[in-house]
Design an enzyme around this catalytic site. Structure first.
Site, PDB file in Angstrom:
ATOM      1  N   GLU A   1       0.227   4.827  13.452  1.00  9.57           N
ATOM      2  CA  GLU A   1       0.513   6.178  12.866  1.00  9.57           C
ATOM      3  C   GLU A   1       0.435   7.485  13.537  1.00  9.57           C
ATOM      4  OE1 GLU A   1      -1.880   7.223   9.422  1.00  9.57           O
ATOM      5  OE2 GLU A   1      -0.170   8.635   8.410  1.00  9.57           O
TER       6      GLU A   1
ATOM      7  N   HIS B   1      -9.808   2.189   0.725  1.00 11.95           N
ATOM      8  CA  HIS B   1      -8.353   1.914   0.438  1.00 11.95           C
ATOM      9  C   HIS B   1      -7.813   1.390  -0.565  1.00 11.95           C
ATOM     10  CE1 HIS B   1      -4.126   1.436   1.601  1.00 11.95           C
ATOM     11  NE2 HIS B   1      -4.324   0.541   2.499  1.00 11.95           N
TER      12      HIS B   1
ATOM     13  N   CYS C   1       0.659  -1.085  -0.048  1.00 11.56           N
ATOM     14  CA  CYS C   1      -0.262   0.062  -0.221  1.00 11.56           C
ATOM     15  C   CYS C   1       0.857   1.242  -0.054  1.00 11.56           C
ATOM     16  CB  CYS C   1      -1.044  -0.069   1.012  1.00 11.56           C
ATOM     17  SG  CYS C   1      -2.045  -1.485   1.120  1.00 11.56           S
TER      18      CYS C   1
ATOM     19  N   LYS D   1      -9.145   8.404   3.406  1.00 14.85           N
ATOM     20  CA  LYS D   1      -9.519   7.027   2.965  1.00 14.85           C
ATOM     21  C   LYS D   1     -11.184   7.057   3.508  1.00 14.85           C
ATOM     22  CE  LYS D   1      -5.317   4.613   2.536  1.00 14.85           C
ATOM     23  NZ  LYS D   1      -4.518   5.401   3.124  1.00 14.85           N
TER      24      LYS D   1
END
Lengths: 416, 81
Positions: A317, A343, A166, A338
């Protein structure tokens, strides 16, 4: 690490086909309006295989409405999406007449031509080897999308396909910066593409409990940073930008959206899928992007976060952002787009790079939808309700992308 | 059993579907490679689709002899006979 004094690389064109729009303009309008692209999957295979997830953020504009019939036949959907986005980006850059040996392509994908691979496997089993399509191999190869764009534009400086799950789309943009700074190309068409709306990858992601199972509320399912988030919503599409050296862009009088000023990359080497919970690797990528932009953390005015809406990933994150920015972390407007697009896997980083560029260009940070109860572990200033105006003057914004395998990529964009 | 004109019409549709070439361009005297610019991968697909459509078998060794559209029409007509 790239020297901050190296050649400046600027963005002169953008193209995208996404779950919320068939173009960049349509997609950005949808983001500002807070529209979700998630909807029920209307395929027989959902019931046939009793998939635990019955919705996804599917492409807004089917490729057969845009491409010639022969293109939809001879290209895997991942290449179709990439070609649509690349054509828009190239036209947006003014369709410049450039020496083909100075044009490169860097377009990544997380999974590659999975539709072709699996459909041709079905053909082999049902009809035998003679019925397997002679273009099956070039269609399923992960470099197929970059190759299709290279052919389209006669781009002969090189055709490249970074693959980092990703983070692929963002890594491709980072690689494009290197291609320009090393002098191997003047112009690079860079981004990511993904077309994995197939029962097997959906079953695979569901098996690892990565997907939201909020089947009764597709539009409310992608809810980054919300306390009730339960996984990501699978998206699909492609996003591509045209990057060139500032000198080259100025010489041809191109419109410049922003500078891709800094690139940071690192690897967690912690677990094949789980992010390292303290966010050390992700923080290093962010700080490297900022440093190579010749900036400091205090210069960052906006972050488009990776924020997929998984319980573990969003907090990891947030930890990484707090680690990188310290006390500044709570004052930076963070957007999680998102929440609307789902995603896009290998295209996620490149699409969010476009949203980051547009946030700088229009000086507004988009709102995150479905964020009702902010998870107290997040501790960030997540933009919600309505978009936030960014200040005047020179601004930098950061775009984070992470991928299975421990890949961390951060891109720093600057207003021009 | 299809007539030669029916075979030509069917073949033109197969060529169009695979390559996007206009069906009117698919004429008897045209060369697949030199005139229609059809590569070997596309040719294999056309052959397999023609086999299915006309109920014939075109051996791989035979494909290299099918230089023009007429060659293909004649082979298919002969194989059906």
């Amino acid at each position: 690490m790239t020297s901050p004094s190296a050649t400046r690389v600027v963005v002169t064109g953008m193209g995208a086909t996404t779950p919320v729009g068939g173009t960049v303009a349509e997609s950005w309008d949808a983001i500002l309006a807070g529209r979700s692209g998630a909807r029920p999957l209307e395929f027989d295979w959902v019931a046939q295989y009793q998939l635990p997830v019955t919705f996804a953020a599917q492409l807004h504009t089917p490729p057969d409405q845009v491409l010639a019939k022969v293109e939809t036949r001879r290209l895997d959907p991942s290449s179709q999406y990439a070609l649509i986005a690349a054509r828009e980006a190239w036209a947006d850059a003014g369709s410049p007449d450039i020496d083909p040996e100075r044009i490169a392509v860097a377009v990544g994908s997380g999974i590659g031509g999975v539709h072709t691979l699996l459909n041709q496997w079905d053909t082999l089993r049902e009809k035998g080897p003679r019925r397997v399509y002679p273009l099956a191999v070039p269609m399923l190869m992960p470099n197929g999308p970059a190759a299709a764009i290279s052919l389209e534009l006669s781009a002969r400086a090189g055709s490249h396909t970074p693959v980092s799950a990703c983070a692929s789309g963002a890594e491709a943009m980072g690689y494009a910066v290197q291609l320009i700074r090393s002098g191997r190309a003047d112009v690079v068409v860079a981004g990511g593409t993904e077309a994995a709306m197939h029962p097997m990858p959906i079953a695979g992601f569901a098996a690892m409990q990565a997907l939201s199972t909020r089947n009764d509320d597709p539009e409310g399912a992608s809810r980054p940073y919300d306390i009730s988030r339960d996984g990501f919503v699978l998206g699909e599409g492609a996003a591509v930008i045209v990057l060139e050296s500032e000198e080259h862009a100025r010489a041809r009088g191109a419109r410049i959206y922003a500078e891709l000023a800094g690139v940071g990359m690192s690897a967690d080497a912690y677990h094949i899928t789980a992010p390292e919970p303290e966010g050390a690797g992700a923080a290093r990528a962010m700080l490297e992007a900022i440093a190579t932009a010749g900036a400091t953390p205090a210069d960052i005015a906006h972050i488009n976060a990776h924020a997929t809406s998984t319980p573990v990933g969003d907090v990891a994150e947030a930890n990484a952002i707090r680690r990188a920015f310290g006390e500044l972390a709570g004052a930076i407007p963070v957007s999680a787009t998102k929440s609307m697009t789902g995603h896009l896997l290998g295209a996620a980083g490149s699409l969010e790079a476009i949203f980051t560029i547009l946030a700088l260009h229009h000086r507004l940070a988009p709102a995150t939808i479905n964020l009702v109860d902010l998870d107290p572990e997040v501790g960030l200033d997540v933009v919600r309700g309505s978009h936030r105006t960014l200040p005047e003057g020179e601004l930098l914004a950061l775009n984070n992308s992470f991928g299975f395998g421990g890949h961390n990529v951060a891109l720093a964009f600057r207003t021009v | 059993m299809a007539s030669e004109s029916e075979i030509l019409e069917g073949l033109a549709e197969i060529v169009n579907e695979e390559t996007g070439i206009d069906t009117a361009e698919v004429e008897l005297d045209k060369s697949f490679t030199d005139d229609l610019d059809i590569d070997s991968l596309s040719m294999m697909t056309i052959v397999v689709n023609a086999e299915e459509r006309f109920g014939v078998r075109i051996p791989d060794d035979e494909v290299k002899n099918l230089k023009t559209v007429r060659d293909a029409v004649n082979f298919i007509a002969g194989a059906q006979a």
